[in-house]
Enzyme design. Sequence first.
Site, short mmCIF file in Angstrom:
data_model
loop_
_atom_site.label_atom_id
_atom_site.label_comp_id
_atom_site.label_asym_id
_atom_site.label_seq_id
_atom_site.Cartn_x
_atom_site.Cartn_y
_atom_site.Cartn_z
N GLU A 41 0.84 -1.20 0.00
CA GLU A 41 0.00 0.00 0.00
C GLU A 41 0.87 1.25 0.00
O GLU A 41 0.62 2.20 -0.76
CB GLU A 41 -0.90 -0.01 1.23
CG GLU A 41 -1.73 1.25 1.42
CD GLU A 41 -2.19 1.40 2.86
OE1 GLU A 41 -2.45 2.55 3.26
OE2 GLU A 41 -2.29 0.39 3.57
N ASP A 45 0.81 3.78 -3.16
CA ASP A 45 0.39 5.17 -2.96
C ASP A 45 1.37 6.11 -3.66
O ASP A 45 0.96 7.06 -4.36
CB ASP A 45 0.32 5.47 -1.47
CG ASP A 45 0.05 6.94 -1.18
OD1 ASP A 45 -1.05 7.41 -1.51
OD2 ASP A 45 0.94 7.61 -0.64
N ASP A 114 -7.19 1.29 0.31
CA ASP A 114 -5.84 0.81 0.60
C ASP A 114 -5.50 -0.40 -0.27
O ASP A 114 -4.35 -0.55 -0.71
CB ASP A 114 -5.71 0.43 2.07
CG ASP A 114 -5.74 1.64 3.00
OD1 ASP A 114 -5.63 2.77 2.50
OD2 ASP A 114 -5.90 1.43 4.23
N GLU A 117 -4.40 0.62 -3.77
CA GLU A 117 -3.01 1.07 -3.75
C GLU A 117 -2.05 -0.12 -3.65
O GLU A 117 -1.01 -0.14 -4.32
CB GLU A 117 -2.79 2.03 -2.58
CG GLU A 117 -3.49 3.35 -2.74
CD GLU A 117 -3.33 4.28 -1.56
OE1 GLU A 117 -3.50 5.49 -1.74
OE2 GLU A 117 -3.04 3.78 -0.43
#
Length: 226
Positions: A41, A45, A114, A117
Amino acid sequence: MLTLKYQRLELRLGYHFEDQRQLQLALTHRSHGATNNERLEFLGDSILNFIVGEALFKRFPEAREGQLSRLRSQMVKGDTLAELAREFELGECLVLGEGEMKSGGHTRDSILADSVEAIIGAIYLASGLDICRERVLTWFAPRLDTLSIDTSAKDSKSRLQEYMQAQRQPLPEYVVVAVGGEGHAQMFTIECRVALTKQPTSATASSRREAEKQAAVLMLAQLKID
């Protein structure tokens, strides 16, 4: 059963993992144990911000830094990623701890966002930046295509609320009029009601929040609010 679910998810993603364990890790929430998707994650991101930022930089050559930052924030915010996750029907594939399963974690926006990502991070590690960029831009294409430098940073509910306040009217009311489906496949029908018209608008989506936003969009159009 999990393998079949993953294969269906891969079709929706438009990407095949040679090792399905990579996809399973990307879908594993920290509530399930120490081996989870938090590192993926974190990586995803950063990559998502770069890919979307690069796309906006090329798409809007006259835009200032602040405008580009605002547009990127709209694209990569949690609400947008959760919407994308629902389009992929990602919730049914999540690996959650028992407590999260019982509390409906597979529908929670933050967990869904999440996981998107984390999937981006997993694709990057498996296939590199070029393939990852191609997938992300394909997923985001409909949203990117609707953007302009002048796109309002405020969502439809905020705009409608501010308009009603400016008119010194009661705030909009959002009413659940129907809930269909079961478990992860639930669909919510929401009516948006305002004092300025007797005709409510309604929308159906896989989350109350998204249905409310869509109903607000329809009400803005009905009231001819730009």
